[in-house]
Design an enzyme around this catalytic site. Structure first.
Site, PDB file in Angstrom:
ATOM      1  N   HIS A 137       0.820  -1.231   0.000  1.00  0.00           N
ATOM      2  CA  HIS A 137       0.000   0.000   0.000  1.00  0.00           C
ATOM      3  C   HIS A 137       0.851   1.278   0.000  1.00  0.00           C
ATOM      4  O   HIS A 137       0.301   2.374  -0.141  1.00  0.00           O
ATOM      5  CB  HIS A 137      -0.924   0.042   1.218  1.00  0.00           C
ATOM      6  CG  HIS A 137      -1.972  -1.035   1.216  1.00  0.00           C
ATOM      7  ND1 HIS A 137      -2.832  -1.234   0.156  1.00  0.00           N
ATOM      8  CD2 HIS A 137      -2.302  -1.978   2.136  1.00  0.00           C
ATOM      9  CE1 HIS A 137      -3.636  -2.249   0.431  1.00  0.00           C
ATOM     10  NE2 HIS A 137      -3.342  -2.730   1.617  1.00  0.00           N
ATOM     11  N   ASP A 174      -2.483 -10.709  -2.426  1.00  0.00           N
ATOM     12  CA  ASP A 174      -3.099 -10.186  -1.202  1.00  0.00           C
ATOM     13  C   ASP A 174      -4.561  -9.839  -1.502  1.00  0.00           C
ATOM     14  O   ASP A 174      -4.903  -9.510  -2.635  1.00  0.00           O
ATOM     15  CB  ASP A 174      -2.345  -8.928  -0.768  1.00  0.00           C
ATOM     16  CG  ASP A 174      -2.728  -8.424   0.606  1.00  0.00           C
ATOM     17  OD1 ASP A 174      -2.002  -8.730   1.571  1.00  0.00           O
ATOM     18  OD2 ASP A 174      -3.745  -7.700   0.712  1.00  0.00           O
ATOM     19  N   HIS A 176      -6.168  -7.306  -0.617  1.00  0.00           N
ATOM     20  CA  HIS A 176      -6.332  -5.864  -0.857  1.00  0.00           C
ATOM     21  C   HIS A 176      -5.608  -5.454  -2.142  1.00  0.00           C
ATOM     22  O   HIS A 176      -4.599  -6.045  -2.511  1.00  0.00           O
ATOM     23  CB  HIS A 176      -5.754  -5.063   0.312  1.00  0.00           C
ATOM     24  CG  HIS A 176      -6.396  -5.362   1.636  1.00  0.00           C
ATOM     25  ND1 HIS A 176      -5.860  -6.253   2.535  1.00  0.00           N
ATOM     26  CD2 HIS A 176      -7.540  -4.899   2.183  1.00  0.00           C
ATOM     27  CE1 HIS A 176      -6.647  -6.319   3.603  1.00  0.00           C
ATOM     28  NE2 HIS A 176      -7.677  -5.516   3.413  1.00  0.00           N
ATOM     29  N   ASP A 254      -4.337 -12.809   3.263  1.00  0.00           N
ATOM     30  CA  ASP A 254      -5.576 -12.374   3.911  1.00  0.00           C
ATOM     31  C   ASP A 254      -6.812 -12.652   3.061  1.00  0.00           C
ATOM     32  O   ASP A 254      -7.927 -12.314   3.454  1.00  0.00           O
ATOM     33  CB  ASP A 254      -5.502 -10.895   4.320  1.00  0.00           C
ATOM     34  CG  ASP A 254      -4.834 -10.021   3.281  1.00  0.00           C
ATOM     35  OD1 ASP A 254      -4.572 -10.505   2.161  1.00  0.00           O
ATOM     36  OD2 ASP A 254      -4.562  -8.841   3.583  1.00  0.00           O
TER      37      ASP A 254
END
Ligand SMILES: [Zn+2]
Length: 317
Positions: A137, A174, A176, A254
């Site tokens: 991120h 991931d 996200h 995740d």
């Protein structure tokens, strides 16, 4: 020569923590270590300690201002603490530093860089970096979402600039969206970024339409079989076409069905399958060169099992 899988981690990566109860916690690394020990997989790995990344290398992916500001915050926190101030400083509502964070940030990116050097030199077949803080991120000039420096983007740029590769790929599984990686690599046709991510979900915001991005937003409750189909139909043809000379992995776990940070339904066998496909691409085009870095994964047991599954494929045992 070149047969072992490297396992990069450093004690300092345990010392960075963002406050009591924060899901991106040092115990994540314990869960991984425990699982590697219990399974006996640790014996097959070549354990290495990274050196800190240089600022010059971090500047391959980040602005000088961003790095100076992180460094400055860290110095200020230490001064404040010496004067009796709080032990954490927030850079966004979810993301904070303590007095060890700056060192951990340099070592996490340093692991990705050292792994790249060792794999390029043929000392290691491939490598997994069990590091914190994660990176995907972190944008060119901003820390967010538990991330400060984009370990994988730094290493991908490093492979291009310092090792003279012409084409690399970044695979991000991931749950996200790797908005930071996208911010850094969008429009750089030497880098193909392939990802899927739960959508709509954190981090909301504009997505680039640059042609070197192969981003697949998927709805909540998507299961492994649907992901495998997307990987087969969309990622793999793009990867084949790109012929990456090295593959970097933003390995977040995740999207596991036990991880309630998100609502997707992957299990260990899906991580095995995805890693096998990545390995096949790397074997066809990149002499097997893969550097994988830990991103998310917050259900500790599922994280340990999933990393074991991923690394077992990398190590071919
Ligand atoms: Zn994540």
């Amino acid at each position: 020569m070149g047969q072992a899988t490297g396992y990069f981690t450093h004690k300092q990566c345990w010392k960075h923590e963002m406050g009591a109860g924060h899901p991106e916690c040092p115990e994540r690394l314990d869960a991984i270590e425990d699982r590697l020990l219990i399974s006996g997989l640790d014996i097959a790995l070549e354990r290495r300690e990274p050196t800190p990344a240089s600022i010059a290398d971090l500047e391959l992916a980040h602005t000088r201002m961003h790095l100076a500001s992180l460094r400055g915050l860290s110095d200020q926190l230490r001064d404040d603490m010496a004067a009796g101030g709080p032990s954490h400083m927030h850079v966004d509502p979810d993301t904070a530093i303590n007095s060890h964070s700056w060192d951990a940030i340099l070592l996490a990116a340093g692991a990705a860089i050292d792994a790249t050097d060792a794999v390029m030199a043929g000392e290691l077949a491939n490598a997994f970096c069990a590091v914190r803080p994660p990176g995907h991120h972190a944008t060119r000039d901003k820390a967010m979402g538990f991330c400060f420096v984009n370990n994988v983007a730094v290493a991908a740029k490093y492979a291009l600039e310092r090792h003279g590769l012409q084409r690399v790929a970044i695979v991000d599984f991931d749950v996200h969206h790797g908005n930071g990686t996208e911010d850094i690599v969008a429009g750089d046709d030497r880098i193909l970024m392939c990802s899927f991510y739960q959508h709509p979900f954190y981090p909301l915001g504009e997505h680039s339409t640059a042609s070197n991005l192969c981003n697949l937003p998927v709805p909540a409750y998507t299961k492994g079989m649907a992901i495998r189909e997307l990987v087969d139909m969309v990622w793999l043809p793009r990867l084949e076409e790109h012929r990456p000379q090295m593959v970097f992995v933003s390995a977040g776990f995740d999207a596991h069905r036990e991880d309630d940070m998100a609502q997707m339904g992957l299990v260990e066998q899906d991580y095995v399958w995805i890693t096998e496909r990545i390995k096949e691409v790397a074997q066809r085009h990149a002499k097997g060169r893969i550097v994988s870095c830990l991103e998310g994964g917050y259900a500790l047991s599922a994280l340990g099992r999933s990393v074991e599954a991923h690394v077992r494929v990398l190590a071919g045992v």
